[in-house]
Write a protein that holds these residues in place. Structure first.
Motif, short mmCIF file in Angstrom:
data_model
loop_
_atom_site.label_atom_id
_atom_site.label_comp_id
_atom_site.label_asym_id
_atom_site.label_seq_id
_atom_site.Cartn_x
_atom_site.Cartn_y
_atom_site.Cartn_z
N ASN A 60 -2.50 -4.16 10.85
CA ASN A 60 -3.14 -4.58 9.61
C ASN A 60 -3.37 -3.37 8.72
N GLU A 61 -4.01 -3.63 7.62
CA GLU A 61 -4.10 -2.57 6.63
C GLU A 61 -4.78 -1.32 7.12
N GLU A 62 -5.73 -1.48 8.00
CA GLU A 62 -6.45 -0.27 8.41
C GLU A 62 -5.59 0.60 9.29
N THR A 63 -4.90 -0.05 10.19
CA THR A 63 -4.19 0.75 11.16
C THR A 63 -2.75 1.06 10.76
N THR A 121 0.84 -1.20 0.00
CA THR A 121 0.00 0.00 0.00
C THR A 121 0.87 1.24 0.00
#
Lengths: 1004, 156
Positions: free
Chosen positions: A128-131, A82
């Motif tokens: 994870n991706e959100e945090t 990302t």
């Protein structure tokens, strides 16, 4: 610590790796799914980490290790690449660069262990991706000091002074092809110090593939923390690894991180370790590196300097760099110097052979000549590098800038393989970077603005490089907001750089180029990116210093393009040898456009002066001239009148002529710099040693142009050229008939006055009432001998048995023939009367057809000949016409025409004079150009003068409707259309008469 | 090689000086700063260069700037017909040649005879002279080469 050489090697290699990393990471951002890229990036970081470990740089190891963790997650598909990931990886790269920097300066890692960053890296790897985004720092640092500096440092050769500051300057090494390598080796002898040839086969062994072997070893390493010695399997690495071990101990945090890192399959075996065991990672690293260092050691044994590491990791690069070697830059420079000296010596030898003409010696010296030229070419090639090495940084720069400014920018690079001499590359690095930054910062707009303007949200920045002629062209263009010339002008005026009037007179292009003035910056706020106000003028200076030119073109709202043109080589150039100011000079051929030689008496005379500037009319256009003697202030060398030598040079897109005493030949010369004390003299760009051993100065074309002010004038003249063209076309462009009569070899008369040219057999000439006449088309044509008129007492007897040349003039129904000797030519050109003449029968002289020509005053001649023209009688006597015309020539011509038609003529050269004379003379018609609106208003506004008719005189191409008071004129005619004008005058004269009679109350 | 500064207090050990004449003045430069000594070399003039720069000479392929010491010291110009000699000294950016009237011997001097520059020298000379040695019947003025080479370039 490790010794100096090893550290140097390490730095070179790591810097290269990091450079590549930048590019790859940015690419990955665009193509996040590309597993090959991920693998490649991973390998690179891994290698760096390994080497760091080997050398005991724990802080570096720590940082790279953490980054590696995250990447391996991506590689294993546990995480996506990302934007946040990219950003944090880039942060690690930056940190790495910083540490390397410190190492370079001090051979030690320095204080900063980047704990904060490592903490975040670790947290990131767990998130994870959100945090994950929480752990990424906003891009603050935009400069690339690490990269820039280390590269700059790298470029300085230190091969000669190993005793200097350790690692202060890691020498940059160079890749050159096999052929050249062999050539060099032959030249420099078997010692070949400074470089080693590493065969490709050995290199391939250096690939640090994830050895499956180590995985098996890993478990072994885990168990006894103290069991370090067991780990050293690959022999030579033993002692090194041991040192590693002992130094790894006091690093609990690093270990924590690595301990907690959960990646399984990675061969780095950080995977396994439970906490307490101390240096798990490092020993694993040591193991990892093990395959590395011994091979490196082997390579080192093969001979210092060679480094296969670079070749290995970038698998895709291998195809291109098949057989290349690294060479120390200092060595190349030395080689270049030697070749330069050889060229000079060759020149001298050639000079001798030219004089001696000794058979076989000639052949030998020819061979020497050929060989030297080829050698020169080859060595030049070694210094050539693709511009891509400068451009390589830009993807990252653009990405960072775009992120920081919140813009989307797509970077296109075309022609990265274009090669330039390395000194040029050094010189343009900074200017190019600055320009790219400018485009990103000021040029390309924010996405919302772009959409508002109907553009795509993503801006395009294109870099182009290509060879053309003897130059390299680099173009940087963006489709951003462009440059607003009005804003620039306003800013310049505000800064006091020029006055309001000057600003108004500028063309759009000139206004935009104001940016290059020192101290100029329109950035509303000075950001740390650009806008410091030191930008564009420094860019221009730097580029000009290496002999290049910069040009800026922009369309407001659409984009900007900057074009840079640089000569290909600096050191050995072809030049033209000239003499002037009492000595020899050399002019670089790259600036030379043309040579002009003016001969004969008219040599100096062909140089005219406009606004005080000497100019030469070259194919219709004016070329500003400057005299070398004058510029160099060497007195007493005025050009001999016979021959004038003009060297046409090009500077800054405009041409000018340099007048010199003599022109010798062209030669290849070696440019040698002038000493410090003379560097400030802008008209010299260096010096060289000529074939005869004497020193000659090399002229700096741009410097000379600036000094003489010729560029400024060139612009003015070009402007004047344009204006004058229109004005002159209207005023003075005339068709003339050229002929000779008596002792006057070159006479002229406006062709518009001529009715016919006739050749009449002498026999047909009769005499009546004491005058010559001839029967002509049913009329009797009186003949007047022009020679006789101009030269009373001259022999005017007609040649026997020959034809008589007669120029026939017609006024209404009367004809008169002027006998001349020879008809020479008919020419059409601008004419400015130079000198008015006191001689009877002549109006003046001017340059026509490049020769001085006398103009005949027809009226005088004919009046004097006793022939009478029918005067145009009106009831109240001859009408008086006032001619208002600026050009004396045109005035005289019009007067001639009118007087021959029977009008009485009053002349005025300006509105003032006209108004003045109007108050004193009774004028019926005023013939003037519609530009004299003042006059027109005066006439029509004054009841006493209101009856006067106005006849508008038009030159070629002029449009009456452009003038404000055109409506006040009754009629318009082309001033050189005699017939039409006369018929207008007739009409107007009648009208005036009527008005006058009405005024006087006389009825018809 | 850096230009060595003559210590103002005089050296402890004796020094050797390359000596020469400019007009009637007798000068010396530390021998270690002198690269070579040449007879008159043909020079290429540099129009618009500072006055003290006489021209450029070709020294075995190297282009060397020649500084006229007479002008530098503000002494009356050389007579027509007399040709100067070259003393090539080392400076930070390469060799520079000093034009002098006559070359003399290399002298070893007794440090005891050292004295600081006298007050009665004209200022242009005084700033270029480090000190002097009193020899038999004459004074040996020691030139500060570095300062001699600091030539004001005219603003262009």
């Amino acid at each position: 610590m490790e010794d100096f050489d090893t550290i140097r090697e390490f730095l070179i290699e790591s810097n290269e790796n990091l450079g590549r990393l930048d590019q790859e990471i940015v690419e990955l951002e665009k193509d996040p799914g590309n597993s090959e890229l991920v693998a490649s990036i991973f390998r690179t970081i891994h290698t760096i980490k390994g080497t760091c470990g080997f050398l005991g740089f724990d802080k570096l190891t720590g940082v790279t290790h953490s980054a590696e963790n995250i990447l391996s997650q991506v590689r294993d598909g546990k995480r996506k690449a990302t934007n946040s990931l990219i950003s944090i990886i880039l942060e690690s790269v930056d940190a790495t660069k910083e540490i390397l920097d410190v190492i370079e300066k001090t051979s030690e890692e320095g204080e900063n262990a980047f704990e904060e960053l490592k903490g975040r890296l670790h947290a990131f790897s767990e998130a994870n991706e959100e945090t994950e985004g929480n752990y990424v720092q906003a891009k603050a640092k935009v400069e690339l000091p690490a990269a820039a500096e280390s590269e700059a440092n790298a470029a300085t050769p230190t091969a000669e002074n190993p005793s200097s500051e350790p690692v202060a300057e890691a020498p940059l090494t160079d890749d050159i092809d096999l052929e050249t390598a062999i050539l060099m080796k032959a030249l420099l002898g078997e010692q070949g110090e400074g470089f080693t040839f590493v065969p490709q086969t050995l290199e391939s062994k250096l690939v640090p593939e994830e050895p499956p072997a180590t995985e098996k070893k890993a478990p072994e390493t885990i168990s006894p923390p103290a069991a370090q010695p067991e780990i050293q399997k690959p022999g030579k690495a033993e002692s090194a690894a041991e040192t590693n071990m002992s130094e790894q101990k006091p690093n609990p945090e690093t270990n924590d991180n690595s301990a907690k890192a959960k990646e399984e399959p990675t061969p780095t075996a950080e995977t396994a370790p439970p906490k307490p065991v101390q240096p798990i990672a490092p020993p694993a690293a040591a193991v990892e590196v093990a395959p590395g260092p011994p091979l490196r050691a082997a390579a080192a044994a093969a001979g210092a300097g060679a480094d296969g590491g670079e070749r290995t990791v970038g698998a895709k690069n291998n195809a291109v760099l098949d057989s290349t070697i690294r060479v120390d830059v200092g060595l190349l420079d030395k080689l270049m110097n030697l070749v330069g000296e050889l060229v000079l010596a060759r020149n001298q030898v050639l000079q001798f052979t030219a004089r001696l003409e000794a058979g076989t010696f000639n052949a030998t010296s020819q061979r020497l000549n050929l060989i030297t030229s080829e050698l020169q070419e080859s060595v030049m090639k070694t210094r050539m590098q693709p511009i891509g090495i400068v451009w390589g940084k830009f993807p990252r720069v653009v990405r960072d800038l775009a992120a920081e400014c919140g813009k989307y920018i797509h970077l296109n690079m075309d022609g990265a393989e274009t090669e330039l001499d390395r000194t040029i590359i050094e010189a343009i690095k900074d200017p190019l970077t600055h320009i790219v930054r400018n485009s990103c910062d000021h040029g390309i707009e924010r996405p919302d603005e772009r959409i508002k303007r109907g553009k795509t949200a993503t801006g395009r920045l294109t870099l182009r490089a290509f060879h053309e002629g003897g130059h390299v062209n680099i173009e940087i263009s963006d489709d951003g907001g462009g440059i607003n010339p009005e804003r620039i002008k306003a800013k310049a005026v505000q800064k006091g750089l020029l006055s309001v009037e000057q600003a108004q007179r500028l063309t759009e292009r000139e206004a935009i180029n104001l940016i290059f003035l020192p101290g100029f910056s329109t950035a509303e706020k000075v950001s740390n990116i650009s806008g410091r106000g030191v930008g564009m003028d420094v860019v221009k200076t730097n580029i000009e210093r290496i002999g290049g030119v910069v040009d800026l073109a922009s369309t407001d709202g659409q984009g900007t393009t900057i074009k840079i043109k640089i000569p290909l080589t600096l050191a050995i150039i072809p030049g033209l040898v000239i003499t002037g100011a009492g000595q020899r000079f050399v002019i670089p051929q790259v600036s030379l456009f043309e040579l002009i030689r003016l001969e004969g008496e008219n040599g100096m005379r062909q140089i005219e002066r406009i606004h005080g500037t000497p100019v030469y009319r070259r194919r219709g256009k004016l070329l500003p001239l400057t005299f070398l003697n004058e510029i160099l202030k060497v007195p007493g060398h005025a050009a001999v009148d016979d021959v004038v030598n003009i060297v046409v040079l090009q500077a800054e897109d405009s041409e000018f002529g340099l007048v010199v005493d003599g022109i010798n030949d062209t030669q290849e010369i070696v440019v040698k710099p002038l000493g410090k004390r003379l560097k400030g003299l802008s008209m010299y760009s260096g010096a060289t040693i000529m074939g005869d051993g004497k020193v000659a100065l090399i002229l700096d074309v741009l410097g000379i142009a600036q000094r003489s002010g010729v560029l400024r004038e060139s612009r003015e003249i070009r402007g004047a050229n344009k204006e004058n063209k229109q004005a002159q076309v209207g005023k003075d462009k005339q068709t003339m008939l050229l002929f000779s009569a008596g002792r006057f070899e070159r006479l002229a008369v406006p062709l518009s006055l001529v009715a016919r040219l006739e050749e009449i057999p002498v026999a047909n000439v009769e005499h009546a009432a004491g005058r010559m006449v001839v029967q002509y088309r049913g009329q009797i044509l009186p003949l007047v001998s022009l020679a006789g008129q101009l030269d009373p007492g001259a022999d005017i007897s007609l040649p026997k048995d020959q034809n008589v040349q007669v120029v026939v003039f017609n006024n209404g129904d009367r004809l008169i023939g002027l006998v001349v000797d020879r008809i020479l030519d008919i020419v059409e050109e601008h004419v400015t009367v130079r000198k008015s003449s006191e001689t009877f029968g002549l109006m003046g002289s001017a340059v026509v057809g490049q020769k001085v020509t006398d103009f005949v005053d027809l009226h005088e001649i004919i009046a004097n000949s006793g022939e009478k023209w029918a005067a145009h009688k009106t009831l109240s006597g001859p009408a008086t016409v006032m001619i208002v015309e600026r050009s004396p020539f045109a005035r005289a011509h019009l007067r001639s025409s009118l007087e021959m038609a029977g009008y009485r003529v009053v002349e005025a050269a300006s509105s003032q004079e006209a108004v003045d004379k109007l108050s004193r003379e009774k004028v019926r018609i005023v013939a003037a150009s519609p530009e004299f609106s003042e006059l027109a208003q005066h006439v029509k506004g004054n009841p006493k003068l209101a009856h006067i008719r106005l006849l508008g005189l038009l030159g070629e191409g002029s449009n009456p409707n452009r003038h404000a008071d055109a409506g006040l004129f009754e009629e318009f005619q082309m001033k050189f259309d005699r017939k039409a004008m006369l018929s207008s005058l007739e009409r107007l004269a009648e009208a005036v008469e009527h008005s006058e009679q009405e005024l006087a109350g006389v009825s018809r | 090689m850096k230009v060595q500064q003559n210590s103002p207090k005089g050296a402890e050990h004796s020094r050797q000086y390359s000596t020469f004449y400019v007009a009637d003045l007798f000068f010396g430069i530390d021998v270690l700063n002198v690269q070579e000594v040449l007879r008159y070399q043909e020079m290429t003039r540099v129009p618009l260069a500072p006055d003290v720069i006489e021209g450029l000479i070709n020294l075995r392929g190297q282009i060397v700037t020649a500084v006229d010491l007479r002008r530098r010291l503000n002494v009356k110009p050389r007579e027509n017909g007399s040709t100067p000699m070259n003393i090539v000294v080392r400076s930070e950016e390469g060799a520079v040649s000093l034009l002098v009237d006559e070359i003399s011997d290399v002298l070893e001097v007794n440090p005891a005879s050292y004295e600081p520059p006298p007050q009665n020298l004209p200022p242009e000379q005084r700033e270029l002279i480090e000190g002097l040695y009193k020899l038999d019947g004459r004074l040996l003025l020691i030139l500060n080469t570095e300062r001699v080479l600091q030539i004001q370039t005219n603003g262009n």
